[in-house]
Design an enzyme around this catalytic site. Structure first.
Site, PDB file in Angstrom:
ATOM      1  N   ASP A   1       0.755  -1.035   0.044  1.00 22.99           N
ATOM      2  CA  ASP A   1      -0.023  -0.092  -0.069  1.00 22.99           C
ATOM      3  C   ASP A   1       0.977   1.337   0.001  1.00 22.99           C
ATOM      4  OD1 ASP A   1      -2.707   1.338   0.613  1.00 22.99           O
ATOM      5  OD2 ASP A   1      -1.238   2.216   1.825  1.00 22.99           O
TER       6      ASP A   1
ATOM      7  N   ALA B   1      -4.731   2.676  -0.719  1.00 22.70           N
ATOM      8  CA  ALA B   1      -4.502   2.101  -2.087  1.00 22.70           C
ATOM      9  C   ALA B   1      -5.202   0.695  -2.084  1.00 22.70           C
ATOM     10  CB  ALA B   1      -2.993   1.918  -2.522  1.00 22.70           C
ATOM     11  N   ASP B   2      -4.855  -0.054  -0.866  1.00 23.66           N
ATOM     12  CA  ASP B   2      -5.629  -1.324  -0.706  1.00 23.66           C
ATOM     13  C   ASP B   2      -6.982  -1.304  -0.841  1.00 23.66           C
ATOM     14  OD1 ASP B   2      -3.216  -3.375  -0.544  1.00 23.66           O
ATOM     15  OD2 ASP B   2      -2.929  -2.550   1.347  1.00 23.66           O
ATOM     16  N   ILE B   3      -7.457  -0.315   0.120  1.00 26.44           N
ATOM     17  CA  ILE B   3      -8.962  -0.335   0.338  1.00 26.44           C
ATOM     18  C   ILE B   3      -9.511   0.045  -1.170  1.00 26.44           C
ATOM     19  CG2 ILE B   3     -10.940   1.130   1.161  1.00 26.44           C
ATOM     20  CD1 ILE B   3      -9.162   1.294   3.672  1.00 26.44           C
TER      21      ILE B   3
ATOM     22  N   GLY C   1      -9.786  -2.979  -3.267  1.00 26.58           N
ATOM     23  CA  GLY C   1     -10.648  -3.906  -2.605  1.00 26.58           C
ATOM     24  C   GLY C   1     -11.908  -3.622  -3.105  1.00 26.58           C
TER      25      GLY C   1
END
Length: 406
Positions: free
Chosen positions: A139, A166-168, A171
């Protein structure tokens, strides 16, 4: 009423944040999610910390309502188990290193050759092709490469966001794409091969900053809690702390200075007549507002701003958020089981009038291995004996019972 995704099965080879968040969203909508994990420790997020009664906070957040299968994918027998589960699934999601799924015989082209209705989502850091295809993609690294860090923080110091943005983002786009693919499959019978990149997802979220750069040639400045295009929009002092105020219209400015701050002469001050002028004269505008907000207590000013319809907020600490009256009054918290104890969990943001998210247990590593091996037509005793798979014992009921009384 049935859950929206009742009857759909998702198999996921996942770890960390992006893919687990996507599949947790699908589980919250009623999908059956089979989480495939390594036998030697499982999802790396299990080891981030021990904050929730011995279980990692990230893992509790991201993995409720899933079944955990601990199996060795380097073994042909282990891969055979996963392939059989995928054969009976609707969706397969993976966030292995680029190319790893294909090397394991789990590439989208190979899977969909015999299962054209399957929805396959490949998640990666930088997407297919390009000079960075094979680069590591945590991230923080994506926040840097996407430019997010360059516009986050104060004028003196850049910062990454306090959550894995960035991960969220990745996802959420993954979950969205799965829903769209299943909707299309319902009409056409055709599955899908989908690639979701962390870089693409995060750059998409940069929105106005990206367009500002492209069409003015100017790097948007880091503004702290302020806003490059709006004023007043910042934190302002009070007698006992501070408050955030954001005025996005000229009418709102007039209401703020007339009805709240009692400085009506500022409504017609030519420096502040429009938002563009207020931005140009931000320092003077902020000084005028701050001088008046400092005469109020935070609670009194918050109430006055709310009554006038001016967007404002107090800066909450995390201990205030977990007991936020808005969440408590609306009954947004539930209790879920984890490996060692019960834990609080927030209901998903999307609230269906006729259905509540199932909010299932957070699985121990390999908790469902035996049952899933049988489902895949394998002899569980043989695979467990040979170390191809790992079965975790059931939850510690005594710990759960003790925790539920705390």
């Amino acid at each position: 009423m049935n859950a929206p995704l009742d009857g759909f099965t998702v198999v996921a080879i996942e770890q960390a944040v992006a893919a687990p968040l996507a599949t947790r969203n699908l589980a919250d909508l009623g999908a059956r999610v089979i989480k495939v994990e390594r036998t030697d420790g499982g999802d790396l997020a299990r080891g981030y910390d021990h904050a929730v009664h011995g279980t990692a906070a990230h893992f509790v957040w991201l993995n409720r309502g899933k079944e955990s299968l601990a199996v060795d994918l380097k073994s042909a027998r282990g891969r055979a188990v996963v392939l059989e589960l995928i054969r009976n699934a609707d969706v397969f999601i993976q966030n292995l290193a680029p190319g790893a799924a294909a090397r394991l015989g789990l590439g989208a082209e190979e899977l969909r050759a015999t299962q054209p209705g399957l929805v396959v989502v490949n998640m990666s850091g930088f997407g297919n092709g390009g000079p960075m295809q094979d680069r590591k993609s945590y991230d923080m690294l994506i926040q840097a490469e996407s430019g997010l860090i360059s516009i986050t923080g104060t004028p003196d110091e850049p910062a990454k966001t306090g959550i894995p943005t960035a991960d969220i983002a990745t996802g959420m786009y993954c979950a969205q794409s799965v829903l769209a693919a299943l909707l299309r499959r319902g009409r056409t019978g055709e599955g899908a091969t989908i690639d979701v990149s962390m870089l693409d997802s995060t750059v998409e979220w940069l929105g106005h900053a990206m367009y500002t750069q492209m069409y003015t040639g100017v790097q948007p400045p880091r503004m702290g809690v302020s806003h490059v295009s709006i004023a007043p929009y910042d934190r302002y002092p009070t007698q006992d702390g501070q408050i955030l105020i954001g005025v996005q219209s000229d009418r709102g400015w007039r209401t703020l200075v007339d009805d709240v701050l009692a400085i009506p002469e500022m409504a017609d001050d030519l420096r502040f007549a429009t938002n563009v002028l207020r931005v140009q004269n931000r320092a003077e505008c902020d000084a005028v507002v701050a001088e008046r907000t400092a005469t109020f207590t935070t609670e009194a000013l918050d109430a006055k701003l709310a009554a006038a319809g001016i967007p404002a907020a107090q800066v909450k600490q995390m201990n205030q958020v977990v007991d936020h009256p808005q969440l408590v009054e609306r009954d947004r918290w539930r209790i879920v089981n984890t490996e060692h104890a019960t834990a609080r969990a927030l209901l998903p943001p999307s609230t269906f009038a006729d259905h509540e998210a199932p909010m299932g247990d957070v699985p121990a590593l390999g908790q469902h291995t035996r049952a899933l091996l049988i489902e895949a037509g394998q002899d569980p005793d043989v695979l467990l004996r040979d170390g191809i798979a790992v079965q975790n014992s059931a939850f510690d009921r005594s710990a759960l019972d003790a925790a539920s009384t705390r």
